[in-house]
Design an enzyme around this catalytic site. Structure first.
Site, PDB file in Angstrom:
ATOM      1  N   LYS A 213      28.967  21.929  -4.599  1.00  0.00           N
ATOM      2  CA  LYS A 213      29.217  20.805  -5.863  1.00  0.00           C
ATOM      3  C   LYS A 213      27.919  20.342  -6.719  1.00  0.00           C
ATOM      4  O   LYS A 213      27.812  20.565  -7.896  1.00  0.00           O
ATOM      5  CB  LYS A 213      29.731  19.551  -5.151  1.00  0.00           C
ATOM      6  CG  LYS A 213      30.143  18.208  -6.231  1.00  0.00           C
ATOM      7  CD  LYS A 213      30.471  17.053  -5.538  1.00  0.00           C
ATOM      8  CE  LYS A 213      31.589  17.398  -4.822  1.00  0.00           C
ATOM      9  NZ  LYS A 213      31.944  15.932  -4.124  1.00  0.00           N
ATOM     10  N   GLU A 219      21.891  25.853   2.827  1.00  0.00           N
ATOM     11  CA  GLU A 219      22.380  27.042   3.429  1.00  0.00           C
ATOM     12  C   GLU A 219      23.267  27.865   2.555  1.00  0.00           C
ATOM     13  O   GLU A 219      23.231  29.110   2.719  1.00  0.00           O
ATOM     14  CB  GLU A 219      23.657  26.502   4.669  1.00  0.00           C
ATOM     15  CG  GLU A 219      22.892  25.566   5.825  1.00  0.00           C
ATOM     16  CD  GLU A 219      22.910  24.198   5.332  1.00  0.00           C
ATOM     17  OE1 GLU A 219      22.943  23.143   6.247  1.00  0.00           O
ATOM     18  OE2 GLU A 219      22.832  23.588   4.155  1.00  0.00           O
ATOM     19  N   GLY A 270      33.907  16.589  -0.177  1.00  0.00           N
ATOM     20  CA  GLY A 270      34.074  18.200   0.514  1.00  0.00           C
ATOM     21  C   GLY A 270      35.068  18.367   1.376  1.00  0.00           C
ATOM     22  O   GLY A 270      36.169  19.227   1.377  1.00  0.00           O
ATOM     23  N   ARG A 271      35.357  17.366   2.634  1.00  0.00           N
ATOM     24  CA  ARG A 271      36.365  17.574   3.391  1.00  0.00           C
ATOM     25  C   ARG A 271      37.874  17.199   3.007  1.00  0.00           C
ATOM     26  O   ARG A 271      38.788  17.669   3.748  1.00  0.00           O
ATOM     27  CB  ARG A 271      36.083  16.575   4.561  1.00  0.00           C
ATOM     28  CG  ARG A 271      35.860  14.975   4.316  1.00  0.00           C
ATOM     29  CD  ARG A 271      35.297  14.389   5.589  1.00  0.00           C
ATOM     30  NE  ARG A 271      34.877  12.938   5.092  1.00  0.00           N
ATOM     31  CZ  ARG A 271      33.905  12.652   4.539  1.00  0.00           C
ATOM     32  NH1 ARG A 271      33.062  13.290   4.134  1.00  0.00           N
ATOM     33  NH2 ARG A 271      33.775  11.283   4.284  1.00  0.00           N
ATOM     34  N   GLU A 357      33.762  13.049  10.184  1.00  0.00           N
ATOM     35  CA  GLU A 357      32.804  12.813   9.201  1.00  0.00           C
ATOM     36  C   GLU A 357      33.419  11.471   8.316  1.00  0.00           C
ATOM     37  O   GLU A 357      32.690  10.622   7.904  1.00  0.00           O
ATOM     38  CB  GLU A 357      32.578  14.009   8.323  1.00  0.00           C
ATOM     39  CG  GLU A 357      31.657  13.814   7.342  1.00  0.00           C
ATOM     40  CD  GLU A 357      31.179  15.074   6.467  1.00  0.00           C
ATOM     41  OE1 GLU A 357      30.506  16.117   7.222  1.00  0.00           O
ATOM     42  OE2 GLU A 357      31.909  15.591   5.745  1.00  0.00           O
ATOM     43  N   HIS A 388      45.192  27.396  29.251  1.00  0.00           N
ATOM     44  CA  HIS A 388      44.707  28.294  30.446  1.00  0.00           C
ATOM     45  C   HIS A 388      43.166  28.010  29.907  1.00  0.00           C
ATOM     46  O   HIS A 388      42.295  28.819  30.771  1.00  0.00           O
ATOM     47  CB  HIS A 388      44.878  29.733  30.070  1.00  0.00           C
ATOM     48  CG  HIS A 388      46.604  29.971  30.349  1.00  0.00           C
ATOM     49  ND1 HIS A 388      46.897  30.490  31.656  1.00  0.00           N
ATOM     50  CD2 HIS A 388      47.313  30.072  29.552  1.00  0.00           C
ATOM     51  CE1 HIS A 388      48.001  30.761  31.607  1.00  0.00           C
ATOM     52  NE2 HIS A 388      48.496  30.442  30.331  1.00  0.00           N
ATOM     53  N   LYS A 503      19.148  16.900   7.310  1.00  0.00           N
ATOM     54  CA  LYS A 503      18.752  17.876   6.225  1.00  0.00           C
ATOM     55  C   LYS A 503      17.107  17.533   5.800  1.00  0.00           C
ATOM     56  O   LYS A 503      16.442  18.457   5.727  1.00  0.00           O
ATOM     57  CB  LYS A 503      19.630  17.651   5.029  1.00  0.00           C
ATOM     58  CG  LYS A 503      20.931  18.256   5.213  1.00  0.00           C
ATOM     59  CD  LYS A 503      21.787  17.898   4.119  1.00  0.00           C
ATOM     60  CE  LYS A 503      23.201  18.272   4.152  1.00  0.00           C
ATOM     61  NZ  LYS A 503      24.136  18.193   3.099  1.00  0.00           N
TER      62      LYS A 503
END
Length: 527
Positions: A213, A219, A270-271, A357, A388, A503
């Site tokens: 954005k 990253e 974002g999420r 978040e 399992h 960050k």
């Protein structure tokens, strides 16, 4: 006019505390009592799904007080304010408009002098037109050959939601002949992530989507450079292989390296961005814009149902209220999301970010410390694999963890085999049914090692098949659940200051501006 108050000041919450021990799940779910509960405690969802909460520690008395809590917190009124363009994100002083990107019909929401509904629709149309040209061979690589693969470069919400959705529908699309392009994802700044993806694709026939954005996510920009170098080393033109999804004001918006740019804005976090261009570009290229539209339709139907003031007919709000009851009255710290569908293998990871978040906060909307628990730890894996691995702790561990199952009557692909009188799909469904009852009822045994206490609460979302519309409905259900819980806890669920400190310190490390422990750890890793 809505008011925002802390949970522990509310009259309904005081009443709810008094009901902590009013339901014994093991007893309630045994025999005919259990059968009656399964039939009674079910709420309709969008796209033919149902939310069954019979194995939760609730009864009519608890539900009545939860309805009072929803009314006292004005949960529906706050949702309506959000939809009308109120500044719900108080930390960043922003509107919250992700529902607007998926067909939500309401009065125009004007921000920055722009009709935001029209803006989001225009971007969807732009993406759809571009995708159709790629699929038709009107947009090709340097050699005039078609693109066969699309790779999304992003992290956090730019990766988890779109990746979970792609994996959820990949096999469905193959069966329905709508898999237009294979999709892959690069997120981790670990160079092994980008290298592995690049080695698995034919770069000459691949489109790469850079999603950021701000256009400054470290990253993502690092991985973008990694990919650009690979494109150049292959003797190819970068601008023939790269797209951008970003804001109109970011450095990526008009970059010469991008064949096209599609836009989002600060009003979609974002999420919550899978229904925006963040998910729209990669999913429309992978499956076709019609499939992406079906996802949005399922989500929009959920948004509409989430306005129902009757909590028994509003699955997202009911799920949220039960979750608050479990977190703040029963004092459960975690929630396990357990989809009995391999296609939903990454869905718990998306929900982990969405929930933790959003509601992993210890101050209220005014920045004041709060003195009650908020968001739970979210984890999960698909069944039956999880049975399992970590179900041992869920069944017999010292802590009780509420469970959210997801199951479908039919598989996506249709291939199956009958072994010992039942098909694979029947075995899958039998396992989820068995787990719900086993967790709830337990088993007595003179050998304590074989004794199951039971009393472990769960719910299940049930559908006929995992289709695009059903997936959109699931996505929006959990988004709206998290939103409602934020309203009830008096939180700002739409910022994420908790990710910023790391960050900042990482930038200091890379600039060699360190001392103390920061320097010593840097030296240990030879930075």
């Amino acid at each position: 006019m809505v008011t925002w108050n802390n949970l522990d000041t509310l009259a309904a919450f005081s009443k709810l505390i008094q009901l902590k021990d009013c339901v014994n799940i093991a007893r309630a779910m045994t025999g005919e009592n259990g059968a009656a509960r399964v039939k009674k405690y079910s709420a309709p969802m969008a796209a033919g799904l149902h939310f069954n909460y019979a194995a939760k520690q609730v009864n009519d008395d608890v539900l009545a007080v939860l309805a009072e809590l929803a009314k006292e917190t004005q949960a529906i009124d706050k949702y309506k304010e959000l939809l009308s363009g109120a500044v719900i994100n108080t930390g960043e002083k922003r509107l919250v408009l992700h529902q607007l990107a998926r067909g939500q019909q309401c009065d125009a929401v004007i921000a920055d002098g722009v009709d935001k509904r029209e803006f989001y629709v225009s971007q969807q149309k732009k993406i759809a037109a571009f995708a159709k040209k790629v699929h038709a061979g009107e947009i090709t690589n340097e050699a005039g050959e078609p693109y066969t693969t699309v790779v999304q470069i992003g992290i956090g919400g730019s990766d988890l939601g779109p990746r979970a959705i792609y994996l959820a529908l990949e096999n469905w699309a193959r069966v329905h002949d709508t898999l237009k392009m294979e999709a892959k994802f690069i997120s981790n700044v670990d160079p092994d992530d980008a290298a592995a993806v690049l080695q698995s694709v034919d770069i000459a026939h691949t489109l790469f989507i850079v999603v950021s954005k701000s256009g400054t996510t470290l990253e993502t920009l690092t991985n973008e450079t990694f990919v650009k170098n690979a494109i150049k080393n292959a003797g190819l033109e970068v601008s023939k292989h790269m797209l951008a999804v970003t804001s109109e004001t970011s450095p990526l918006a008009k970059g010469a390296d991008y064949m096209a740019a599609f836009f989002m804005d600060d009003y979609i976090g974002g999420r919550y961005s899978s229904s925006s261009a963040v998910g729209g570009a990669v999913l429309s290229l992978a499956f076709g814009p019609e499939v992406f539209a079906d996802i949005l339709d399922g989500a929009a139907e959920t948004d509409k149902l989430s306005l129902n003031e009757n909590i028994l007919e509003n699955a997202a709000l009911l799920d949220a209220l039960i979750g608050v009851y479990e977190r703040n009255v029963q004092n459960y710290q975690c929630t396990a999301v357990l989809p009995y569908s391999q296609a939903l293998s990454r869905f718990p990871a998306h929900l982990q970010q969405l929930d933790m978040e959003s509601n992993g906060k210890s101050v209220n909307r005014r920045g004041e410390p709060i003195h009650y628990a908020t968001g739970p730890v979210i984890f999960g894996e698909p069944g039956t694999n999880g049975q399992h691995s970590f179900y041992q702790l869920l069944h017999q561990g010292t802590d009780i963890t509420p469970l959210q199952f997801i199951g479908f009557k039919n598989s996506q692909i249709g291939m199956d085999v009958t072994i010992q009188g039942s098909t694979s799909q029947q075995k899958l469904c039998a396992n989820v049914v068995a787990q719900i009852v086993a967790f709830a009822c337990g088993k007595d045994d003179s050998d304590n090692n074989k004794k199951f206490e039971g009393g472990r609460p769960s719910s299940i979302i049930i559908g006929d098949q995992l289709t695009p519309a059903a997936l959109g409905a699931l996505l929006a259900h959990f988004e709206n659940k998290v939103m409602f819980q934020g309203f009830i806890w008096n939180l700002n669920s739409f910022d994420q200051e908790g990710v910023q400190l790391g960050k900042i310190l990482a930038k200091r490390v890379l600039a060699h501006e360190t001392d103390g422990a920061l320097k010593e750890y840097s030296d240990l890793l030879d930075i």
